[in-house]
Design an enzyme around this catalytic site. Sequence first.
Site, mmCIF file in Angstrom:
data_model
loop_
_atom_site.group_PDB
_atom_site.id
_atom_site.type_symbol
_atom_site.label_atom_id
_atom_site.label_comp_id
_atom_site.label_asym_id
_atom_site.label_seq_id
_atom_site.Cartn_x
_atom_site.Cartn_y
_atom_site.Cartn_z
ATOM 1 C CG ASP A 1 -58.001 -67.577 12.020
ATOM 2 O OD1 ASP A 1 -58.950 -66.861 11.699
ATOM 3 O OD2 ASP A 1 -58.155 -68.211 13.327
ATOM 4 C CE1 TYR B 1 -51.832 -60.215 1.601
ATOM 5 C CE2 TYR B 1 -50.738 -58.730 3.079
ATOM 6 C CZ TYR B 1 -51.746 -59.067 2.604
ATOM 7 O OH TYR B 1 -53.008 -58.761 3.185
ATOM 8 C CG ASP C 1 -80.752 -47.896 -32.046
ATOM 9 O OD1 ASP C 1 -81.058 -46.954 -31.339
ATOM 10 O OD2 ASP C 1 -79.776 -48.546 -32.120
HETATM 11 C C1 SPV Z 1 -76.406 -49.538 -28.683
HETATM 12 O O1 SPV Z 1 -76.333 -50.376 -28.037
HETATM 13 O O2 SPV Z 1 -77.508 -48.738 -28.828
HETATM 14 C C2 SPV Z 1 -75.218 -49.074 -29.400
HETATM 15 C C3 SPV Z 1 -73.944 -49.695 -29.898
HETATM 16 O O3 SPV Z 1 -75.124 -47.701 -29.765
HETATM 17 S S1 SPV Z 1 -74.542 -50.555 -31.447
HETATM 18 O O4 SPV Z 1 -75.630 -51.243 -31.273
HETATM 19 O O5 SPV Z 1 -73.260 -51.404 -31.915
HETATM 20 O O6 SPV Z 1 -74.487 -49.325 -32.429
HETATM 21 MG MG MG Z 2 -76.910 -47.208 -29.694
#
Ligand code: SPV
Ligand code: MG
Length: 436
Positions: free
Chosen positions: A92, A76, A205
């Site tokens: 309070d 504040y 992935d």
């Molecule tokens: C993921 O989390 O899938 C990403 C980030 O793309 S990395 O794994 O660092 O590429």
């Molecule tokens: Mg990724």
Amino acid sequence: MSKKVYLGMIADIMHPGLTNIINEGAKYGDVVIGLFTDKAIATHKRLPYLSYEQRREVLMNIKGVSDIVPQDEWSYVPNLLKYKPDYIIHGDDWVQGPDKYIRDEVYKTMEKLGGEVIEIPYTQGITSSGLANELASLGTTPQARLSSLRRLISAKPVVRILESHNGLTGLIAEHTSVDIDGQHREFDGMWSSSLTDSTSKGKPDIEAVDLTTRLHDLNDTLEVTTKPIIFDGDTGGKVEHFGFTVRTLERLGISAVIIEDKVGLKQNSLFGTDAVQTQDTIEGFCIKIKAGKAAQITRDFMIISRCESLIAGKPVDDALERCHAYVEAGADGIMIHSKDKSGEDVKEFCKRFREKDAHTPIVAVPTTYNQFTEEELAEWGINIVIYANHMLRAAYPAMVKCAETILTHSRSLEAAEQYCMPIKQILNLIPGTKNK
Ligand code: SPV
Ligand code: MG
């Protein structure tokens, strides 16, 4: 001349506890509301449901309110020094708990100003945070969730995002909090990672888990959370397909998609130059960004371009040229990725990017350069920090250890004692499990 009474408020959900304080304040003079801005609130609590303007509109119509001024800090003190009220009024409830230091500061400042602090008994049975919890338990709508990321970016020095790959990790991102030095900290939203999503399915992935499957499973997270979600869109696929992806994500209430400037078979970036990966041309990737922006229906959805130059071993100059071009093509933000442990390349990139572009949000995934705090990364100019894989990386070794311990002892006693949560705890883990 009538006296000035200062009253700090968030005023997201008006209730009798608040009107009571206004009425009490009005007995001493003209009530000036210090209305907390999103910026003041964001580092301490979740953002209010209503915007500053909406909250202001409601307050302006409440009897006993003479004036409304923005309070831009949690403290504040700056506003007290600026407006020099004769009184400040507060419930309070701040005598104890995390806001006690705020009270101490207020007392010191009012003493200096020759003013007075009025504390009034807290209205039992009704609080703003209690009501906010009730509201949160009702869930959210796709539009409210979608738009909350842009609000967070403009309100916070840095937005903190945690990877989530199922409902349970979604609950962790939604509810985990700590109180450090009087500051309440929680995650601002979730990252739907291609790495942890595919790994948790036992797949690589490499975009082998198709979009339909990823979104089907993301629904588990959507079901049990209200915070914004950033979707890892890998390469975004074919230009012709990307527009459909954008519309699907918007319909679900996802706030942003991040696509990376790669073509052909995508591999995880953290392989760096150990995997053969091809970067798209600037022109090619800009066409994809434009296709996505053209397909977008809402104003708030964000298409964030991820630059893989540093991952591919190219210089910062290359990353800069690309990112400026991507923004020119319509990208709402950029993500700069690197697997360099020093962080120097990302730091240099951010500094130089900001020389030409002060506002476009920068996203970083500091998996390898994890020695830097969010505060330090924010100083470089980064707006969003993503902890991209930590929930899965924490869970997997614990599960393997448990499985090995069962095998070693031909029974589960040792594993349960060392590596497992109690049965009672897991039975009560999920909200709404038990009939009351
Ligand atoms: C993921 O989390 O899938 C990403 C980030 O793309 S990395 O794994 O660092 O590429
Ligand atoms: Mg990724």
